[in-house]
Write an enzyme that holds these catalytic residues in place. Structure first.
Site, PDB file in Angstrom:
ATOM      1  CE  LYS A 117      -0.658  33.594 -18.180  1.00 54.61           C
ATOM      2  NZ  LYS A 117      -1.268  33.220 -16.671  1.00 54.61           N
ATOM      3  CG  HIS A 145      -7.562   3.603 -18.839  1.00 54.68           C
ATOM      4  ND1 HIS A 145      -8.067   4.863 -17.753  1.00 54.68           N
ATOM      5  CD2 HIS A 145      -7.645   4.158 -19.980  1.00 54.68           C
ATOM      6  CE1 HIS A 145      -9.179   5.196 -18.449  1.00 54.68           C
ATOM      7  NE2 HIS A 145      -8.662   5.182 -20.063  1.00 54.68           N
ATOM      8  NE  ARG A 170     -14.738   6.039 -25.230  1.00 50.16           N
ATOM      9  CZ  ARG A 170     -15.289   6.410 -26.150  1.00 50.16           C
ATOM     10  NH1 ARG A 170     -15.842   7.208 -26.952  1.00 50.16           N
ATOM     11  NH2 ARG A 170     -14.461   7.172 -27.551  1.00 50.16           N
ATOM     12  CB  THR A 171     -11.934   8.044 -19.006  1.00 50.53           C
ATOM     13  OG1 THR A 171     -11.772   6.966 -20.168  1.00 50.53           O
ATOM     14  CG2 THR A 171     -11.311   8.436 -17.603  1.00 50.53           C
ATOM     15  NE  ARG A 188      -6.873  10.024 -20.017  1.00 49.83           N
ATOM     16  CZ  ARG A 188      -8.696   9.856 -21.137  1.00 49.83           C
ATOM     17  NH1 ARG A 188      -7.861  10.056 -22.755  1.00 49.83           N
ATOM     18  NH2 ARG A 188      -8.677   8.113 -20.994  1.00 49.83           N
TER      19      ARG A 188
HETATM   20  C1  NCD Z   1      -8.787   5.465 -24.126  1.00 47.50           C
HETATM   21  C2  NCD Z   1      -7.624   5.512 -23.631  1.00 47.50           C
HETATM   22  O1  NCD Z   1      -8.129   6.509 -23.285  1.00 47.50           O
HETATM   23  O2  NCD Z   1      -6.618   5.005 -23.086  1.00 47.50           O
HETATM   24  N1  NCD Z   1      -9.310   5.897 -23.966  1.00 47.50           N
HETATM   25  C3  NCD Z   1     -10.276   5.406 -23.493  1.00 47.50           C
HETATM   26  O3  NCD Z   1     -10.058   6.005 -22.412  1.00 47.50           O
HETATM   27  N2  NCD Z   1     -11.711   4.270 -23.099  1.00 47.50           N
HETATM   28  C4  NCD Z   1      -8.348   3.971 -25.105  1.00 47.50           C
HETATM   29  C5  NCD Z   1      -7.653   4.847 -26.427  1.00 47.50           C
HETATM   30  O4  NCD Z   1      -8.013   6.442 -26.848  1.00 47.50           O
HETATM   31  O5  NCD Z   1      -7.293   4.014 -27.399  1.00 47.50           O
END
Ligand code: NCD
Length: 309
Positions: A88, A138, A59-60, A110
């Protein structure tokens, strides 16, 4: 368009003023019709967004990419870390310096390690958006969660919200707590097994919201406006036997919810594993897919503000 626009790096849910969030949410609401009509804007034409996901994401990553392209920007994706020079032995710092040198207008990152979003922001000239750093934060998820609450309830102030699940390793619930702390008269119940309690480092920074840590939701379910469920963060357990012992320690099912006279709105950042059963999807209170879709609007609005377009 909002007047108090968000600029620069997005590292923490703590950094936003209430005015910035209300403005962002107004902008996000206004963008809904663009997405539902499948319109494409050219506001951000010529701008480049680099999406750098060094941990799995559906999703993100995709909502940032769809949002970016919809506002007219180009998106360059880092791809999987397995296909990069990280295998590497290249360091995170060198990798980020290189990406930044190629000239993106914004980097969506991320990272597996808590604190590495802030570290990247120190290294890079381009604004860095933290799309999740380890179990730390997040912030854009917290924005879309709070936007969802505002859309569904018409307000955020005065609500009672249960956050349930892995509050120790979860990063969405820490950021959501920081964001909700800027609103008024909020009560949060942190619902988790002892081993997965909300981190004190988070609660110590809350100034405004009232909170209580409990292990079972039964007694407070009917007081909740929203129940925000999260999965066990399996990948962050240092001891796999602890994961096995705790998995299945909480689960929201239709049968369980039927015990209550009033069922709150159910949210979840997703992915869900077995803490939220699919039979709950049939309830009108199940709002997690709408929540995920709201990510498009909030991230498009946020990218527009950061790119100043
Ligand atoms: C979350 C995350 O990555 O922290 N997912 C997301 O971004 N919707 C929640 C999760 O992974 O549990």
């Amino acid at each position: 368009m909002s007047t108090d626009r968000i600029k620069g790096d997005i590292i923490s849910g703590k950094q936003f003023t209430r005015g910035q969030m209300e403005g962002l949410f107004d902008d996000a609401s206004a963008l809904k019709s663009v997405f539902s009509a499948r319109k494409r804007l050219d506001d951000a034409r010529g701008r480049i967004i680099a999406t750098v996901f060094m941990e799995p994401s559906t999703r993100t990553r995709l909502s940032f990419q769809f949002a970016g392209v919809t506002i007219g920007a180009s998106v360059i994706d880092f791809g999987s870390s397995d296909m990069s020079s990280i295998v590497k032995g290249e360091t995170f710092e060198d990798t980020m310096r290189m990406i930044d040198d190629y000239g993106p207008d914004v980097i969506v990152l991320r990272q597996r390690v808590s604190g590495n979003a802030a570290r990247a922001a120190d290294i890079c000239d381009a604004p860095v958006i933290n799309a999740g750093d380890g179990s730390n934060e997040h912030p854009t998820q917290a924005l879309l969660d709070t936007f969802t609450i505002r859309e569904l309830m018409g307000k955020v102030d005065g609500l009672t919200i249960g956050m349930m699940g892995d509050l120790r390793y979860g990063r969405t619930t820490s950021s959501l707590s920081y964001v909700l702390d800027k609103f008024d008269d909020i009560t949060v119940y942190y619902i988790a097994p002892q081993e997965l309690k909300m981190r004190e480092e988070v609660t110590a920074q809350l100034r405004n919201l009232r909170y209580k840590s409990i292990t079972r939701p039964d007694d407070i379910m009917e007081d909740l406006d929203v129940l925000y469920v999260t999965r066990l963060q399996k990948e962050r357990f240092t001891d796999p036997s602890q994961y096995d012992a705790l998995k299945g320690s909480y689960s929201i099912t239709l049968d369980y919810l039927r015990k209550f006279k009033k069922v709150p709105i159910i949210m979840h950042p997703l992915p869900r594993i077995d803490e939220l059963s699919v039979d709950v999807d049939a309830l009108p209170q199940a709002k997690y897919f709408e929540e995920a879709r709201n990510g498009l609007y909030v991230r498009a609005a946020l990218l527009k503000q950061i790119l100043n377009v």
